[in-house]
Design a protein around this motif. Structure first.
Motif, PDB file in Angstrom:
ATOM      1  N   ALA A 158      25.977  -4.609 -26.055  1.00 13.80           N
ATOM      2  CA  ALA A 158      27.265  -4.375 -26.696  1.00 13.80           C
ATOM      3  C   ALA A 158      28.398  -4.804 -25.773  1.00 13.80           C
ATOM      4  CB  ALA A 158      27.418  -2.899 -27.062  1.00 13.80           C
ATOM      5  N   SER A 195      30.969  -2.791 -29.619  1.00 15.72           N
ATOM      6  CA  SER A 195      30.334  -3.455 -30.757  1.00 15.72           C
ATOM      7  C   SER A 195      29.066  -4.152 -30.277  1.00 15.72           C
ATOM      8  CB  SER A 195      31.289  -4.467 -31.389  1.00 15.72           C
ATOM      9  OG  SER A 195      30.698  -5.082 -32.517  1.00 15.72           O
ATOM     10  N   TYR A 197      26.477  -6.919 -29.933  1.00 16.01           N
ATOM     11  CA  TYR A 197      26.557  -8.367 -30.145  1.00 16.01           C
ATOM     12  C   TYR A 197      25.188  -9.047 -30.100  1.00 16.01           C
ATOM     13  CZ  TYR A 197      26.234  -9.117 -25.042  1.00 16.01           C
ATOM     14  OH  TYR A 197      25.826  -9.140 -23.728  1.00 16.01           O
ATOM     15  N   SER A 198      24.157  -8.326 -29.661  1.00 14.58           N
ATOM     16  CA  SER A 198      22.824  -8.945 -29.634  1.00 14.58           C
ATOM     17  C   SER A 198      21.752  -7.870 -29.569  1.00 14.58           C
ATOM     18  CB  SER A 198      22.692  -9.882 -28.431  1.00 14.58           C
ATOM     19  OG  SER A 198      21.437 -10.528 -28.433  1.00 14.58           O
ATOM     20  N   TRP A 212      28.189 -14.903 -30.116  1.00 12.62           N
ATOM     21  CA  TRP A 212      28.696 -13.845 -30.996  1.00 12.62           C
ATOM     22  C   TRP A 212      30.197 -13.991 -31.151  1.00 12.62           C
ATOM     23  CZ3 TRP A 212      32.122  -9.699 -30.100  1.00 12.62           C
ATOM     24  CH2 TRP A 212      32.111  -8.692 -31.077  1.00 12.62           C
ATOM     25  N   GLN A 213      30.680 -13.614 -32.321  1.00 13.06           N
ATOM     26  CA  GLN A 213      32.109 -13.445 -32.546  1.00 13.06           C
ATOM     27  C   GLN A 213      32.307 -12.234 -33.442  1.00 13.06           C
ATOM     28  OE1 GLN A 213      33.615 -17.005 -34.345  1.00 13.06           O
ATOM     29  NE2 GLN A 213      32.178 -16.989 -36.046  1.00 13.06           N
ATOM     30  N   GLY A 214      33.319 -11.463 -33.152  1.00 15.99           N
ATOM     31  CA  GLY A 214      33.552 -10.254 -33.924  1.00 15.99           C
ATOM     32  C   GLY A 214      34.986  -9.787 -33.785  1.00 15.99           C
ATOM     33  N   SER A 271      35.096 -13.664 -28.908  1.00 15.38           N
ATOM     34  CA  SER A 271      33.909 -14.513 -29.014  1.00 15.38           C
ATOM     35  C   SER A 271      33.328 -14.730 -27.627  1.00 15.38           C
ATOM     36  CB  SER A 271      34.240 -15.854 -29.675  1.00 15.38           C
ATOM     37  OG  SER A 271      35.119 -16.611 -28.874  1.00 15.38           O
TER      38      SER A 271
END
Length: 310
Positions: A158, A195, A197-198, A212-214, A271
């Motif tokens: 995260a 968050s 991410y993987s 990742w992008q969020g 990102s």
């Protein structure tokens, strides 16, 4: 003279000096977590392989129940130390320490469990993903299925926006930092919730490339000048209790090249992209944090530009 592989290993952290392993042995969260996971997953009479054995302690945990353990270590100094330590411990004779390359070694017979503790926060530096994926392919070619159980079984990673204090007695130095997990950090202000991410599941094929992008919902006014990376290792899944045996790496805090001023309610676009086993600077160079409306405006402008030449 070191070979190219040895030089790379020194840089990436896989050729860890003997004296550093004291810190690893003193890490109670690491030791107790792996001991619990190994005790749970290694059945009496099992065959076990450890890739990157270090001082041999995790192989020794396995030897309490296993019939045979192969402990592969690349560093010749650690091979000698592991053999010396194991000779002083009950069941140490069940462990065969082999000086070898984890990218190449295969046990002489099928195994039930594979232990691979090449773990750095965010899966940087150490090439655990590549080692395990290489092992899977070579193991299946030699022995067929099924694959053994892996310890760890999975990783959850995260990221979290921070306002990080980089003032040291009046000296401003935005620098890479490591933080104790689960402890409140007086110099860190959490501006949004973490968050994921993987998620890496070693029972499946694991790609080395992570991207990742969020979008984060900002909860406090401040300046996002750093991102904190959290890595939770799922060492074992305890199905009968619907729980897991976990181990948290130290948090990694990376300063941003361009801080972003934010207010409560803002949406922050983040990102990142890097290769598992890569360097910390490779991840840091990929980081991008901006207000979502700025990014959306860029996307719109790019779309209009493409449409104009279509």
């Amino acid at each position: 003279m070191l070979t190219e592989r040895e030089l790379e290993s020194c840089y990436l952290g896989q050729f860890i000096p003997v004296h550093y392993h004291h810190n690893m042995l003193m890490d109670n969260r690491r030791m107790s977590g792996f001991k619990a996971a190994i005790t749970h997953l290694v059945a009496p009479g099992a065959k076990v392989l450890e890739l990157g054995g270090g001082t041999g302690v995790l192989s020794w945990f396995a030897a309490a129940k296993a019939e045979k353990v192969w402990c592969v270590e690349y560093n010749p100094d650690l091979v000698a130390e592991a053999k010396r330590f194991l000779a002083q411990n009950v069941n140490g004779d069940k462990v065969e320490v082999i000086q070898g390359d984890a990218f190449e070694y295969l046990p002489p017979e099928p195994v039930d469990v594979v232990i691979c503790e090449m773990i750095h926060v965010a899966m940087l530096r150490e090439k655990q993903v590549q080692v395990i994926e290489s092992f899977k392919q070579r193991y299946l070619e030699k022995f067929g299925g099924p694959l053994p159980l892996f310890i760890p079984e999975a990783m959850i990673m995260a990221v979290q926006p921070l306002q990080q204090d980089y003032c040291f007695e009046g000296y401003n130095a935005p620098i890479v930092q490591f933080q104790e997990p689960t402890f409140i950090q007086p110099g860190s202000v959490e501006l949004a919730q973490p968050s994921v991410y993987s998620l890496l599941d070693f029972t499946q094929a694991v790609p080395a490339q992570i991207a990742w992008q969020g979008v984060f919902a900002i909860e406090h006014d401040g300046t996002v000048n750093a991102l904190r990376f959290v890595t939770k290792n799922i060492l074992a899944v305890v199905m009968e209790q619907s729980t897991t045996v976990d181990w948290l790496n130290h948090y990694l805090v990376l300063p941003l090249a361009e801080p972003v001023s934010v207010q409560k309610g803002d949406q922050l676009y983040v990102s990142l992209e890097y290769k598992a086993g890569g360097s910390i600077p490779s991840l840091q160079a990929s980081l991008r944090a901006q207000h979502l409306h700025v990014v959306e405006a860029e996307w719109t402008a790019q779309s209009q530009h493409v449409a104009a030449y279509a």
